[in-house]
Design a protein around this motif. Structure first.
Motif, mmCIF file in Angstrom:
data_model
loop_
_atom_site.group_PDB
_atom_site.id
_atom_site.type_symbol
_atom_site.label_atom_id
_atom_site.label_comp_id
_atom_site.label_asym_id
_atom_site.label_seq_id
_atom_site.Cartn_x
_atom_site.Cartn_y
_atom_site.Cartn_z
ATOM 1 N N ALA A 23 61.724 -21.522 -39.827
ATOM 2 C CA ALA A 23 61.645 -20.088 -39.569
ATOM 3 C C ALA A 23 60.636 -19.463 -40.515
ATOM 4 N N SER A 24 59.760 -18.645 -39.991
ATOM 5 C CA SER A 24 58.810 -17.878 -40.790
ATOM 6 C C SER A 24 58.820 -16.449 -40.264
ATOM 7 N N TYR A 25 58.346 -15.523 -41.081
ATOM 8 C CA TYR A 25 58.449 -14.121 -40.660
ATOM 9 C C TYR A 25 57.395 -13.273 -41.346
ATOM 10 N N ASP A 26 57.193 -12.098 -40.779
ATOM 11 C CA ASP A 26 56.349 -11.086 -41.401
ATOM 12 C C ASP A 26 57.251 -10.214 -42.277
ATOM 13 N N PRO A 27 57.046 -10.193 -43.594
ATOM 14 C CA PRO A 27 57.874 -9.325 -44.439
ATOM 15 C C PRO A 27 57.742 -7.858 -44.043
ATOM 16 N N ARG A 28 58.740 -7.101 -44.405
ATOM 17 C CA ARG A 28 58.777 -5.679 -44.017
ATOM 18 C C ARG A 28 57.501 -4.956 -44.425
ATOM 19 N N GLY A 29 56.991 -4.177 -43.477
ATOM 20 C CA GLY A 29 55.791 -3.377 -43.717
ATOM 21 C C GLY A 29 54.500 -4.106 -43.474
ATOM 22 N N LEU A 30 54.545 -5.424 -43.304
ATOM 23 C CA LEU A 30 53.350 -6.228 -43.089
ATOM 24 C C LEU A 30 53.261 -6.688 -41.644
ATOM 25 N N SER A 31 52.034 -6.705 -41.146
ATOM 26 C CA SER A 31 51.729 -7.281 -39.847
ATOM 27 C C SER A 31 52.605 -6.681 -38.761
ATOM 28 N N ARG A 32 53.537 -7.463 -38.213
ATOM 29 C CA ARG A 32 54.297 -7.020 -37.047
ATOM 30 C C ARG A 32 55.748 -6.700 -37.368
ATOM 31 N N SER A 33 56.033 -6.370 -38.641
ATOM 32 C CA SER A 33 57.379 -5.969 -39.068
ATOM 33 C C SER A 33 57.322 -4.547 -39.608
ATOM 34 N N PRO A 34 57.351 -3.548 -38.722
ATOM 35 C CA PRO A 34 57.109 -2.169 -39.156
ATOM 36 C C PRO A 34 58.258 -1.574 -39.962
ATOM 37 N N LEU A 35 57.881 -0.700 -40.884
ATOM 38 C CA LEU A 35 58.845 0.105 -41.629
ATOM 39 C C LEU A 35 59.184 1.356 -40.840
ATOM 40 N N ASP A 36 60.415 1.826 -40.969
ATOM 41 C CA ASP A 36 60.761 3.127 -40.386
ATOM 42 C C ASP A 36 59.952 4.232 -41.054
ATOM 43 N N ASP A 37 59.801 4.119 -42.359
ATOM 44 C CA ASP A 37 59.016 5.079 -43.142
ATOM 45 C C ASP A 37 57.868 4.318 -43.799
ATOM 46 N N PRO A 38 56.645 4.406 -43.262
ATOM 47 C CA PRO A 38 55.533 3.630 -43.810
ATOM 48 C C PRO A 38 55.230 3.921 -45.274
#
Length: 290
Positions: free
Chosen positions: A54-69
């Motif tokens: 399993a790999s992922y985009d950490p929050r705020g990066l790439s395709r893992s958006p933050l609710d509040d940028p």
């Protein structure tokens, strides 16, 4: 091998995009920098021969958006995100974890706070500069980077940051010339665009927060049997390498030299992945080099 299965996990303040390949015991890959899950594209399929990878985009990066940028980032929150993924993909069983750079900082926090979730962690060059005797110099570097970012913008700040990561006395003019690259595929070009698009967030929010993180050394000592620290063969003496080597010496844990430098995962993927698989399989000191 078929492509990965894509999933999305809702966490506090963000939605994580993750990828899963293969079958077997879970191996969670935590990227550093702005690479996201795609940073592991060169090794994930090979590792999936023996693991559920399993790999992922950490929050705020790439395709893992933050609710509040604009939300301030914390190592603890990123570590909790990794824990949530482990709970989802390996409920009730510890998992293997491999992490690079800033991702390895989050992984160290995960190991100290939820050790029962981690069977073994391979942490490649976590830049926890606060453990170093000359930590004050690196705090000053980070302050210069942020000041340059505010006054002059992204690229001048990135240049100051890059200069601060090099070995003392290294001349950037002596770096080897870039090798001409073939024309990028549409997928690779999209990855480059995501990487560059994430740079302001990484330099402005991840770097100052993560490199100010102070690991709990007493707790790390208690769980050190689950930890393998690593550095690049070509990055000895560089700033991200030094905390990993310092911690390995302090904790008496294995230290493994991986091919390439800080970004050996990208420059030497086949060799990097092969050694990582060996370390994960054995954990023996036969793979350790000092």
């Amino acid at each position: 091998m078929t492509g990965p299965t894509i999933g999305h996990l809702r966490v506090d303040g963000a939605t994580l995009r993750y990828e899963v390949r293969g079958s077997g015991p879970l191996l969670l890959l935590i990227p550093g920098g702005t690479g996201g899950a795609a940073a592991f594209d060169g090794i994930a399929d090979a590792l999936a021969a023996d693991h559920t990878v399993a790999s992922y985009d950490p929050r705020g990066l790439s395709r893992s958006p933050l609710d509040d940028p604009g939300e301030r980032q914390h190592v603890e929150q990123h570590a909790d995100d990794a824990d949530r993924l482990l709970e989802l993909l390996s409920p009730g069983a510890p998992a293997l974890v491999a992490a690079c750079s800033s991702g390895a900082i989050a992984a160290l926090h995960l190991l100290t706070t939820r050790p029962e979730r981690v069977e073994r962690l391979v942490a490649h060059e976590p830049p926890v500069v606060e453990v170093l005797p000359d930590a004050a110099e690196h705090r000053a570097l980070l302050a210069r980077v942020q000041d340059t970012f505010r006054r002059e913008g992204l690229m001048p700040a990135a240049a100051v940051f890059a200069a601060g990561l090099r070995r003392p006395g290294d001349d950037p003019a002596e770096a080897p010339a870039a090798t001409p690259q073939p024309e990028l595929s549409a997928e690779a070009a999209a990855r480059v665009r995501r990487t560059m698009g994430d740079m302001p967030y990484f330099l402005g929010q991840i770097v100052p927060s993560f490199m100010a993180y102070v690991p709990d050394l007493d707790r790390l000592q208690e769980v050190s049997g689950r930890l393998v620290l690593a550095g690049g063969t070509d990055s000895r003496g560089e700033l991200p390498y030094r905390p990993a080597a310092f911690l390995a010496e302090r904790l008496g844990t294995p230290f493994v030299h991986f091919p390439g430098g800080h970004t050996g995962l990208s420059t030497h993927p086949a060799e990097f992945g092969e050694l990582l698989a060996q370390v994960l399989r054995s954990g023996e000191r036969s793979v350790v080099s000092r």
